[in-house]
Design a protein around this motif. Sequence first.
Motif, mmCIF file in Angstrom:
data_model
loop_
_atom_site.group_PDB
_atom_site.id
_atom_site.type_symbol
_atom_site.label_atom_id
_atom_site.label_comp_id
_atom_site.label_asym_id
_atom_site.label_seq_id
_atom_site.Cartn_x
_atom_site.Cartn_y
_atom_site.Cartn_z
ATOM 1 N N LEU A 132 21.550 -32.711 35.341
ATOM 2 C CA LEU A 132 21.059 -31.936 34.195
ATOM 3 C C LEU A 132 19.765 -31.172 34.497
ATOM 4 O O LEU A 132 19.244 -30.468 33.631
ATOM 5 C CB LEU A 132 20.827 -32.870 33.004
ATOM 6 C CG LEU A 132 22.088 -33.507 32.401
ATOM 7 C CD1 LEU A 132 21.705 -34.629 31.444
ATOM 8 C CD2 LEU A 132 22.938 -32.456 31.694
ATOM 9 N N ASP A 173 21.583 -35.444 27.948
ATOM 10 C CA ASP A 173 22.475 -34.286 27.811
ATOM 11 C C ASP A 173 21.995 -33.396 26.662
ATOM 12 O O ASP A 173 21.986 -32.164 26.784
ATOM 13 C CB ASP A 173 23.910 -34.762 27.566
ATOM 14 C CG ASP A 173 24.913 -33.625 27.620
ATOM 15 O OD1 ASP A 173 25.118 -33.052 28.705
ATOM 16 O OD2 ASP A 173 25.505 -33.305 26.565
ATOM 17 N N ARG A 207 26.945 -30.603 28.562
ATOM 18 C CA ARG A 207 26.996 -30.556 30.029
ATOM 19 C C ARG A 207 27.784 -31.725 30.593
ATOM 20 O O ARG A 207 28.611 -31.553 31.475
ATOM 21 C CB ARG A 207 25.569 -30.560 30.594
ATOM 22 C CG ARG A 207 24.700 -29.409 30.140
ATOM 23 C CD ARG A 207 24.818 -28.201 31.041
ATOM 24 N NE ARG A 207 24.419 -28.504 32.409
ATOM 25 C CZ ARG A 207 23.157 -28.528 32.827
ATOM 26 N NH1 ARG A 207 22.163 -28.285 31.984
ATOM 27 N NH2 ARG A 207 22.885 -28.782 34.100
ATOM 28 N N LEU A 208 27.508 -32.922 30.099
ATOM 29 C CA LEU A 208 28.179 -34.127 30.591
ATOM 30 C C LEU A 208 29.203 -34.659 29.605
ATOM 31 O O LEU A 208 30.010 -35.527 29.957
ATOM 32 C CB LEU A 208 27.145 -35.218 30.895
ATOM 33 C CG LEU A 208 26.031 -34.847 31.870
ATOM 34 C CD1 LEU A 208 25.101 -36.026 32.079
ATOM 35 C CD2 LEU A 208 26.596 -34.368 33.202
#
Length: 201
Positions: A23, A74, A81-82
Amino acid sequence: MLTLRTSPASPFGRKVRIAAALLGLEARVAIVLADTGDPADSLRQQNPLGKIPALIAEDGEAIFDSRVIVEYLDGLAGGGRLFPADLAARIPVLTLQALADGIADAAVLQVYERRMREPAERSAKWVDYQAGKVTRALAALESKPPEAGATHVGAIALACTLGYLDLRFAGEWRTGHPKLVAWLDAFAAAVPAFAATHYSA
């Protein structure tokens, strides 16, 4: 600065560290080692359960466990993103994380049984019960491995769990699981933070 209380061998702490790296938040997270067996360690004030990892936010608030911490990170990075935003894609990712974390939990319990109890006090039945969880879960994952190249939270959790099995169980899982071995090799090649967080006792 965020503070991550963890230990180098923890698969759950490793999951958070890899997530932070993916990240772009690695520089904002200070690693402070925690001793879960030490009653004087401040971890027990930060997380009443006395478990790792725990993340201390910039306002002093403690966040735990690893699943919550990764979702928090996140969100700090903008979200999505995750953790897929689409529900149909998100649920399989969360389920994979739960399965991987469950394997790690069962493996850690086996290690603690050996570490915390004298040989005469150890329960073979308990160890076999935990080992059965690992065996069944690995078989399920071998039959349907995650997609290659995935770097979502489920993939991170699985990679860290397999790394823990390498560390504490001499990589015995690799025999009979060639698809998972190939998957982990591909993950390691795609995510430099996996090698960077490697720990050997």
